[in-house]
Design a protein around this motif. Sequence first.
Motif, PDB file in Angstrom:
ATOM      1  N   ILE A 236     -14.674 -12.488 -10.514  1.00 36.06           N
ATOM      2  CA  ILE A 236     -15.798 -12.063  -9.680  1.00 36.06           C
ATOM      3  C   ILE A 236     -15.687 -10.572  -9.345  1.00 36.06           C
ATOM      4  CG2 ILE A 236     -16.798 -12.275  -7.375  1.00 36.06           C
ATOM      5  CD1 ILE A 236     -17.740 -14.412  -9.204  1.00 36.06           C
ATOM      6  N   GLU A 237     -14.512 -10.126  -8.981  1.00 33.63           N
ATOM      7  CA  GLU A 237     -14.330  -8.711  -8.642  1.00 33.63           C
ATOM      8  C   GLU A 237     -14.674  -7.822  -9.830  1.00 33.63           C
ATOM      9  OE1 GLU A 237     -10.312  -8.454  -7.346  1.00 33.63           O
ATOM     10  OE2 GLU A 237     -10.725  -9.188  -5.315  1.00 33.63           O
ATOM     11  N   ASP A 238     -14.232  -8.233 -11.028  1.00 35.17           N
ATOM     12  CA  ASP A 238     -14.547  -7.455 -12.226  1.00 35.17           C
ATOM     13  C   ASP A 238     -16.045  -7.474 -12.509  1.00 35.17           C
ATOM     14  OD1 ASP A 238     -11.863  -6.943 -12.518  1.00 35.17           O
ATOM     15  OD2 ASP A 238     -11.531  -8.544 -14.001  1.00 35.17           O
ATOM     16  N   ALA A 239     -16.696  -8.618 -12.270  1.00 33.93           N
ATOM     17  CA  ALA A 239     -18.126  -8.725 -12.537  1.00 33.93           C
ATOM     18  C   ALA A 239     -18.928  -7.845 -11.584  1.00 33.93           C
ATOM     19  CB  ALA A 239     -18.575 -10.183 -12.416  1.00 33.93           C
ATOM     20  N   ILE A 240     -18.539  -7.793 -10.297  1.00 34.51           N
ATOM     21  CA  ILE A 240     -19.241  -6.935  -9.328  1.00 34.51           C
ATOM     22  C   ILE A 240     -19.105  -5.471  -9.736  1.00 34.51           C
ATOM     23  CG2 ILE A 240     -19.261  -6.135  -6.942  1.00 34.51           C
ATOM     24  CD1 ILE A 240     -18.392  -8.947  -6.097  1.00 34.51           C
ATOM     25  N   ALA A 241     -17.879  -5.075 -10.090  1.00 38.21           N
ATOM     26  CA  ALA A 241     -17.669  -3.683 -10.510  1.00 38.21           C
ATOM     27  C   ALA A 241     -18.473  -3.369 -11.753  1.00 38.21           C
ATOM     28  CB  ALA A 241     -16.180  -3.452 -10.759  1.00 38.21           C
ATOM     29  N   SER A 242     -18.507  -4.309 -12.718  1.00 37.83           N
ATOM     30  CA  SER A 242     -19.266  -4.098 -13.946  1.00 37.83           C
ATOM     31  C   SER A 242     -20.765  -4.021 -13.660  1.00 37.83           C
ATOM     32  CB  SER A 242     -18.973  -5.229 -14.935  1.00 37.83           C
ATOM     33  OG  SER A 242     -19.775  -5.125 -16.088  1.00 37.83           O
ATOM     34  N   GLY A 243     -21.244  -4.852 -12.708  1.00 37.52           N
ATOM     35  CA  GLY A 243     -22.657  -4.834 -12.370  1.00 37.52           C
ATOM     36  C   GLY A 243     -23.103  -3.490 -11.806  1.00 37.52           C
ATOM     37  N   PHE A 244     -22.331  -2.911 -10.914  1.00 35.47           N
ATOM     38  CA  PHE A 244     -22.673  -1.606 -10.358  1.00 35.47           C
ATOM     39  C   PHE A 244     -22.557  -0.505 -11.409  1.00 35.47           C
ATOM     40  CE2 PHE A 244     -22.094  -3.675  -6.234  1.00 35.47           C
ATOM     41  CZ  PHE A 244     -23.134  -3.108  -5.505  1.00 35.47           C
ATOM     42  N   GLU A 245     -21.654  -0.724 -12.394  1.00 31.80           N
ATOM     43  CA  GLU A 245     -21.463   0.312 -13.415  1.00 31.80           C
ATOM     44  C   GLU A 245     -22.533   0.269 -14.496  1.00 31.80           C
ATOM     45  OE1 GLU A 245     -18.082   1.609 -16.731  1.00 31.80           O
ATOM     46  OE2 GLU A 245     -17.596   0.175 -15.142  1.00 31.80           O
ATOM     47  N   THR A 246     -22.914  -0.943 -14.920  1.00 28.11           N
ATOM     48  CA  THR A 246     -23.853  -1.074 -16.042  1.00 28.11           C
ATOM     49  C   THR A 246     -25.269  -1.396 -15.604  1.00 28.11           C
ATOM     50  OG1 THR A 246     -23.361  -3.441 -16.318  1.00 28.11           O
ATOM     51  CG2 THR A 246     -21.971  -1.873 -17.508  1.00 28.11           C
ATOM     52  N   GLY A 247     -25.443  -1.839 -14.365  1.00 27.85           N
ATOM     53  CA  GLY A 247     -26.774  -2.172 -13.873  1.00 27.85           C
ATOM     54  C   GLY A 247     -27.088  -3.644 -13.869  1.00 27.85           C
ATOM     55  N   SER A 248     -26.261  -4.473 -14.505  1.00 21.75           N
ATOM     56  CA  SER A 248     -26.494  -5.927 -14.496  1.00 21.75           C
ATOM     57  C   SER A 248     -25.195  -6.642 -14.830  1.00 21.75           C
ATOM     58  CB  SER A 248     -27.570  -6.322 -15.511  1.00 21.75           C
ATOM     59  OG  SER A 248     -27.146  -6.033 -16.822  1.00 21.75           O
ATOM     60  N   THR A 249     -25.133  -7.896 -14.465  1.00 24.68           N
ATOM     61  CA  THR A 249     -23.946  -8.707 -14.751  1.00 24.68           C
ATOM     62  C   THR A 249     -24.324 -10.180 -14.777  1.00 24.68           C
ATOM     63  OG1 THR A 249     -21.652  -9.155 -14.108  1.00 24.68           O
ATOM     64  CG2 THR A 249     -23.261  -8.989 -12.342  1.00 24.68           C
ATOM     65  N   GLN A 250     -23.516 -10.986 -15.482  1.00 27.36           N
ATOM     66  CA  GLN A 250     -23.753 -12.431 -15.585  1.00 27.36           C
ATOM     67  C   GLN A 250     -22.425 -13.112 -15.844  1.00 27.36           C
ATOM     68  OE1 GLN A 250     -26.453 -13.584 -18.686  1.00 27.36           O
ATOM     69  NE2 GLN A 250     -26.126 -15.765 -18.381  1.00 27.36           N
ATOM     70  N   LEU A 251     -22.185 -14.237 -15.169  1.00 30.98           N
ATOM     71  CA  LEU A 251     -20.949 -14.977 -15.379  1.00 30.98           C
ATOM     72  C   LEU A 251     -21.092 -16.382 -14.812  1.00 30.98           C
ATOM     73  CD1 LEU A 251     -18.183 -14.184 -12.766  1.00 30.98           C
ATOM     74  CD2 LEU A 251     -20.562 -13.502 -12.458  1.00 30.98           C
ATOM     75  N   GLU A 252     -20.120 -17.247 -15.196  1.00 29.27           N
ATOM     76  CA  GLU A 252     -20.020 -18.592 -14.651  1.00 29.27           C
ATOM     77  C   GLU A 252     -18.708 -18.703 -13.888  1.00 29.27           C
ATOM     78  OE1 GLU A 252     -20.399 -21.525 -17.657  1.00 29.27           O
ATOM     79  OE2 GLU A 252     -22.414 -20.879 -18.289  1.00 29.27           O
ATOM     80  N   ALA A 253     -18.735 -19.327 -12.695  1.00 26.01           N
ATOM     81  CA  ALA A 253     -17.534 -19.473 -11.874  1.00 26.01           C
ATOM     82  C   ALA A 253     -17.689 -20.706 -10.990  1.00 26.01           C
ATOM     83  CB  ALA A 253     -17.310 -18.223 -11.021  1.00 26.01           C
ATOM     84  N   GLU A 254     -16.550 -21.138 -10.414  1.00 20.00           N
ATOM     85  CA  GLU A 254     -16.539 -22.290  -9.520  1.00 20.00           C
ATOM     86  C   GLU A 254     -16.795 -21.814  -8.084  1.00 20.00           C
ATOM     87  OE1 GLU A 254     -16.077 -25.552 -10.175  1.00 20.00           O
ATOM     88  OE2 GLU A 254     -15.960 -25.222 -12.356  1.00 20.00           O
ATOM     89  N   LEU A 255     -17.931 -22.241  -7.505  1.00 17.20           N
ATOM     90  CA  LEU A 255     -18.260 -21.912  -6.121  1.00 17.20           C
ATOM     91  C   LEU A 255     -17.538 -22.899  -5.207  1.00 17.20           C
ATOM     92  CD1 LEU A 255     -20.093 -20.167  -4.238  1.00 17.20           C
ATOM     93  CD2 LEU A 255     -21.754 -22.029  -4.366  1.00 17.20           C
ATOM     94  N   ARG A 256     -16.775 -22.381  -4.213  1.00 16.33           N
ATOM     95  CA  ARG A 256     -16.000 -23.235  -3.323  1.00 16.33           C
ATOM     96  C   ARG A 256     -16.720 -23.384  -1.994  1.00 16.33           C
ATOM     97  NH1 ARG A 256     -10.258 -21.251  -1.376  1.00 16.33           N
ATOM     98  NH2 ARG A 256     -11.629 -20.014  -0.049  1.00 16.33           N
TER      99      ARG A 256
END
Length: 721
Positions: A236-256
Amino acid sequence: MAIWNRLISAVGGRRLIVALGAVYIALAVGRAVVRTTAGTPLGNVLVISLLVAGPGFVLLYFGYRLPAFDIHAEFYAAIAAWCLAGFGAMGTVLVVYSLQPGEIVDDFSTILILTALGSVAGLAVGLHDAEAKTRTRELEHRNEELQVTQSELEETVDELETANERLATSNEQLEHYREYTDHVLNAIHDIFYVLEKDGTLQRWNESLCEVTGYSDAEVASMNAVEFIDGDDRDLIEDAIASGFETGSTQLEAELRTKDGESIPYEFAASTLETPEGEVVLAGIGRDISERTERQRELERRARQQQVVADLGQLALETDDLDELMREASRQVATVLDNEYCKVLDLDARRDELLLRQGVGWTDGIAGEATVSAVEADSQAAYTLENDHPIVVEDLETEARFGGPALLRDHDVRSGISTIIGPSDEPWGILGTHGTERKTFTDEDVNFVQSVANVLAEAIERQQYQTELEALVADLEASNERLEQFAYAASHDLQEPLRMVSSYLRLIENRYGDELDADGEEFLAFAVDGADRMREMIDGLLQYSRVETGGDEFEPVDLNEVLADVRDNLRVTIEESDAEITAERLPRVEGDRGQLQQIFQNVLANAIQYSGDEPPRVHVSAEQSGSRWTVSIADEGIGIDPEDQDRIFDVFQRLHSRDTHPGTGIGLALCERIVERHGGEIWVESEPGAGTTVSFTLPTVDEQDPERTSELRSGGPPVDRN
């Protein structure tokens, strides 16, 4: 590929998948009817039919159930294309495999099974591909919705700014627009969120609280990574950083959730700028539990199919039943996530079952522990009495039977058991068990039954092989005794026959002048009979010594063999004005002397039975795989169809000795020699239209390349008169 998909779309992807499944089922049923009518054992028919109809049913079922999947209808054609690709790929493998020298897949059942499994594999890939494309389309749609929402928000902000400029005191109107925006976001069923660069939640909708169980106050104090299962937090941390850097992001994860429950979610987000000029990441999260479960189920089914195929291949490659049983037990327990699996062997009295192989059981009991097959409340006895698998979800509440000591001692609670072999004569039981209460799907039950069928077929094949080997051994022993008897009898008859012939000739030489016409005729008959008896004994000796009196096999040039035979028959050829032509003949692996005997006997018959016209004989050869087929064709009187089956029998003659002399053992000797060379001999003939005698011989492993090319290319016949 696009053109291919458009063609499939024109036909209808779903209809094509259903049709393909129906074709396999129809082929399986048709084959089963034909094989059953032909007398093939029902077990064999059922196994092959299930292996063909099973994939066909999978294609038919998934083709029919496609609308129930989370797949857009326009991707049905892509799924059908993958099915055909799987079919084509397996067909290509079979063709390439058949191109190997000496290798060919000519079993229609094997082709059906492999192409059906290839189609099912293509179906699985197609479903996965179509779901991915559907998710991409949905993501694009959600992004579009997000852009629309963003546009609405921007418009709202613009309107608020304009209103603030016009009416500085219009806070009530501004609050109204804010409430309106909140209503819009709360109306979205998916989770909506706005994140800052450090993962702080700037805004969210009610769905986040409803799904996670946290209150708005609790959410306000939390970071985005705190809602994610520990194993996915770095992601998730990598995806947030990538989203701000590239303008978009997408991933699948387990919501707790607050209660510790994990829910599979798919997140998609894009950056936008707030009215204050701050860049944030806004996105949507969607629950993908159903889709994930469907994907896992498809993966489980594909794995089960693969295990059955692998075990079937192992059954064909190994003669060690215990190795096959151990591997089957291990695979079944692993695939179904059970602690135990066992193969029980039913004894001859059918009252006790031996734990022959298994996994998970206490060390040392395999091969020693037994289970009753006749106790009234025994699970094993109950299984043997039914022609279908027995499923137990909880042995503690089971009312049909009780668990034997073997299961109780290992804390077994659930499992599947089924018989191995036909229900009226079972070989044993295949069972898999777990220590927790468990519900098994129909696919799980079918998987266990399929493995049991593989074991049953392997056991039946080994039993048949054992019986066949015993029969072959008996036949070989019987043939050896017959050969010894024939040789001994023929050899022992030589001496008294020589004595008879010698004294007959002494009588003829000493007293021939004193005999009248009748006496001379009687003496001539006796001498001729003794001569014919000597010829028959010589032929019988040759026939009995084909195996024991032959030379070692070696490369033999049939052109040289034919030349030697022509020399031996030179007088006969010249007297009959025979014309013998031959194509270029190959080198074969064999006994030169015995091969010469074949050519001499067949050519002599062709000349003898030529009729009124001069004999015309042609010798040719054609290669098929690892064997050569040699044919000797004449234009003689031919053979009646009803006589063609007995010309290879010992001492069988089709004509009187006055018309055509001979012992009637020549072709029988040829057949014995050809059989020693591992070949076949047969005749094709029509009365008055000539006869062709053909026989097969093994090729030489290593031939001269130029000579092999010349033989295979053919060429004009060579006249060897």
